[in-house]
Scaffold this motif. Structure first.
Motif, short mmCIF file in Angstrom:
data_model
loop_
_atom_site.label_atom_id
_atom_site.label_comp_id
_atom_site.label_asym_id
_atom_site.label_seq_id
_atom_site.Cartn_x
_atom_site.Cartn_y
_atom_site.Cartn_z
N ALA A 163 0.82 -1.21 0.00
CA ALA A 163 0.00 0.00 0.00
C ALA A 163 0.86 1.26 0.00
O ALA A 163 0.52 2.25 -0.65
CB ALA A 163 -0.94 -0.01 1.21
N GLU A 164 1.98 1.23 0.71
CA GLU A 164 2.81 2.42 0.83
C GLU A 164 3.61 2.70 -0.44
O GLU A 164 3.72 3.85 -0.88
CB GLU A 164 3.77 2.27 2.01
N HIS A 165 4.16 1.66 -1.05
CA HIS A 165 5.10 1.87 -2.16
C HIS A 165 4.49 1.60 -3.53
O HIS A 165 5.04 2.04 -4.54
CB HIS A 165 6.33 0.99 -1.98
N GLY A 166 3.38 0.88 -3.59
CA GLY A 166 2.89 0.37 -4.86
C GLY A 166 3.45 -1.02 -5.09
O GLY A 166 4.49 -1.39 -4.53
N LEU A 167 2.77 -1.81 -5.90
CA LEU A 167 3.11 -3.22 -5.97
C LEU A 167 4.50 -3.47 -6.56
O LEU A 167 5.27 -4.26 -6.03
CB LEU A 167 2.05 -3.98 -6.77
N VAL A 168 4.83 -2.81 -7.67
CA VAL A 168 6.12 -3.07 -8.31
C VAL A 168 7.29 -2.69 -7.40
O VAL A 168 8.20 -3.51 -7.19
CB VAL A 168 6.21 -2.36 -9.67
N PRO A 169 7.33 -1.47 -6.82
CA PRO A 169 8.44 -1.17 -5.91
C PRO A 169 8.45 -2.07 -4.68
O PRO A 169 9.52 -2.45 -4.19
CB PRO A 169 8.20 0.29 -5.52
N ALA A 240 3.23 -12.01 -8.88
CA ALA A 240 3.52 -10.59 -8.74
C ALA A 240 3.13 -9.84 -10.00
O ALA A 240 2.58 -8.73 -9.94
CB ALA A 240 5.00 -10.39 -8.43
N LEU A 241 3.41 -10.41 -11.17
CA LEU A 241 3.04 -9.77 -12.42
C LEU A 241 1.52 -9.69 -12.56
O LEU A 241 0.98 -8.66 -12.98
CB LEU A 241 3.64 -10.54 -13.60
N ALA A 242 0.82 -10.77 -12.21
CA ALA A 242 -0.63 -10.76 -12.29
C ALA A 242 -1.22 -9.66 -11.41
O ALA A 242 -2.14 -8.93 -11.82
CB ALA A 242 -1.18 -12.13 -11.88
N ALA A 243 -0.71 -9.52 -10.20
CA ALA A 243 -1.21 -8.50 -9.30
C ALA A 243 -0.88 -7.10 -9.81
O ALA A 243 -1.70 -6.17 -9.70
CB ALA A 243 -0.62 -8.71 -7.91
N ALA A 244 0.32 -6.93 -10.36
CA ALA A 244 0.71 -5.62 -10.88
C ALA A 244 -0.16 -5.22 -12.07
O ALA A 244 -0.53 -4.04 -12.21
CB ALA A 244 2.18 -5.63 -11.28
N PRO A 326 9.37 -11.11 -27.26
CA PRO A 326 10.02 -10.26 -26.25
C PRO A 326 10.35 -11.04 -24.99
O PRO A 326 9.63 -11.96 -24.60
CB PRO A 326 8.98 -9.17 -25.98
N ARG A 327 11.45 -10.63 -24.36
CA ARG A 327 11.83 -11.18 -23.05
C ARG A 327 12.09 -10.00 -22.12
O ARG A 327 13.22 -9.50 -22.03
CB ARG A 327 13.06 -12.06 -23.17
N PRO A 328 11.06 -9.51 -21.42
CA PRO A 328 11.23 -8.34 -20.54
C PRO A 328 12.31 -8.59 -19.50
O PRO A 328 12.47 -9.69 -18.98
CB PRO A 328 9.85 -8.18 -19.89
N ALA A 329 13.02 -7.51 -19.16
CA ALA A 329 14.15 -7.63 -18.24
C ALA A 329 13.75 -7.55 -16.78
O ALA A 329 14.56 -7.79 -15.90
CB ALA A 329 15.17 -6.53 -18.53
N GLY A 330 12.52 -7.22 -16.47
CA GLY A 330 12.11 -7.11 -15.08
C GLY A 330 10.61 -6.90 -14.98
O GLY A 330 9.91 -6.80 -15.99
N LEU A 331 10.12 -6.83 -13.75
CA LEU A 331 8.69 -6.69 -13.52
C LEU A 331 8.15 -5.40 -14.12
O LEU A 331 7.11 -5.40 -14.80
CB LEU A 331 8.40 -6.75 -12.02
N ALA A 332 8.82 -4.29 -13.89
CA ALA A 332 8.34 -3.01 -14.41
C ALA A 332 8.26 -3.03 -15.93
O ALA A 332 7.29 -2.53 -16.52
CB ALA A 332 9.25 -1.87 -13.93
N GLU A 333 9.27 -3.61 -16.58
CA GLU A 333 9.26 -3.66 -18.04
C GLU A 333 8.16 -4.58 -18.54
O GLU A 333 7.51 -4.30 -19.56
CB GLU A 333 10.62 -4.15 -18.55
N ALA A 334 7.92 -5.69 -17.84
CA ALA A 334 6.86 -6.61 -18.25
C ALA A 334 5.50 -5.94 -18.15
O ALA A 334 4.63 -6.12 -19.01
CB ALA A 334 6.90 -7.87 -17.39
N VAL A 335 5.29 -5.18 -17.08
CA VAL A 335 4.01 -4.47 -16.92
C VAL A 335 3.84 -3.43 -18.03
O VAL A 335 2.78 -3.34 -18.66
CB VAL A 335 3.94 -3.79 -15.54
N ALA A 336 4.88 -2.65 -18.30
CA ALA A 336 4.79 -1.61 -19.32
C ALA A 336 4.53 -2.21 -20.70
O ALA A 336 3.70 -1.70 -21.47
CB ALA A 336 6.08 -0.79 -19.34
N LEU A 337 5.21 -3.30 -21.03
CA LEU A 337 5.04 -3.93 -22.33
C LEU A 337 3.63 -4.52 -22.47
O LEU A 337 2.98 -4.38 -23.52
CB LEU A 337 6.09 -5.02 -22.52
#
Length: 344
Positions: A163-169, A240-244, A326-337
């Motif tokens: 809740a404080e940081h957001g799911l990805v951070p 984690a990706l599903a939740a994000a 594509p092979r995203p490099a991390g959670l943030a990139e996977a969400v953005a893509l």
């Protein structure tokens, strides 16, 4: 998507060594101390009332403030109770007033772990030698709660971090470093602490699911299908990706671990997704032919056939890359893509 989502990666650069709950000016509140230690606020108050482990200095008003020395004493209390020592005995050691005729059953290792100067202030050795390094203070609290198998504390600390940081951070900077530290602990301890890793993973999974409710698809082809490849059971990074994605309002169909090939194909045909994410933790489970087959699948009416964009997710695809996928490099990139592919 390997480093940020993989269970074996570190935190994000630029946040190492943050100590957001370090005592300031008038000190910490009881709630801040509880989050730092990984216990419930009622536990801190109980230790004060029962064992005299409250703040040394009393300030005016209703709210008590805890100094660095007060917090260090409570950290010693946590370290001792994590070894199984009864709270009353742990409190005597934490206060430094152990009687002369105290039984020698405590052991040198326990005494050394809580002796003054045994660890520098602000470093993250949680309880029984769990090394976290320079991480957010939430990591330390969650690690201590996991070592104590404290379900109530984890049920408060994990959702609070999200809740404080957001799911990805929260995943990248709090949850993942803690999971990695626990994994390193049991790997280096002759298979001890396996129960701690399972316990923490189960609570993380629950916190991820509760953090964002499933979203209904508002149009055909807006869905993302997430599944582990056959033989792969490491689902937590995919959760984690599903939740994000749900946090961003994107509909997801999550199929979990070791989905058989025929079931994966049936799921893709039934849902007609815009994106299919295939998770492989190990190179032995990553299947290039499977990814190519899913990427070639088509559906819809003649003249308007559609395909899904297939994302190869996880460290298992390293060196097993599929051309054009594509092979995203991390959670943030996977969400953005995924957002760009489903909302474009």
């Amino acid at each position: 998507m390997d480093e940020d989502l993989d269970d074996g990666a570190g935190g994000r650069p630029g946040h190492a060594g943050r100590d957001d709950d370090a005592p300031r000016g008038g000190g910490l509140t009881t709630g801040e101390v509880a989050r730092r230690l990984g216990v419930a606020p009622t536990t801190v108050r109980s230790w004060d009332r029962r064992y005299g482990l409250g703040p040394d200095a009393h300030t005016g008003g209703r709210h008590r403030r805890w100094t660095a020395a007060d917090v260090a004493r409570l950290e010693r209390m946590c370290a001792l109770t994590a070894t199984g020592l009864p709270p009353a005995e742990a409190a005597r050691l934490a206060r430094g007033d152990t009687p002369v005729d105290a039984p020698p059953a405590i052991g040198r290792a326990v005494t050394a772990s809580v002796s003054p100067g045994a660890r520098a202030p602000g470093r993250s050795r949680a309880g029984s030698g769990l090394r976290l390094g320079d991480v957010r203070q939430e990591c330390k609290g969650i690690a201590r709660a996991a070592l104590r198998l404290d379900a109530a504390a984890l049920e408060e600390l994990l959702p609070a971090a999200i809740a404080e940081h957001g799911l990805v951070p929260a995943w990248t900077e709090v949850i993942m470093p803690t999971l990695q530290a626990v994994g390193r602990k049991w790997e280096s301890s002759g298979e001890r602490y396996v129960e701690v890793e399972h316990f923490l993973s189960w609570h993380v999974s629950g916190a991820l699911r509760r953090s964002a409710r499933p979203v209904a698809a508002d149009r055909p082809g807006a869905t993302t299908v997430l599944a582990c490849v056959p033989g792969e059971n490491h689902t937590l990074p995919l959760e984690a990706l599903a939740a994000a994605l749900a946090e961003h309002g994107l509909p997801v169909r999550m199929f979990g671990g070791a989905l058989p090939v025929e079931s994966l194909v049936a799921a893709v045909r039934r849902t007609g997704p815009a994106v299919v994410g295939l998770w492989a933790q190990s190179r032995t489970t990553a299947s290039r032919p499977l990814a190519q087959h899913v990427a070639a699948m088509e559906w819809g009416v003649r003249g308007a056939r559609r395909k899904a964009a297939v994302l190869t997710l996880g460290p298992g695809w390293a060196g097993q890359g599929v051309s054009g996928l594509p092979r995203p490099a991390g959670l943030a990139e996977a969400v953005a893509l995924t957002r760009s592919l489903t909302q474009g």
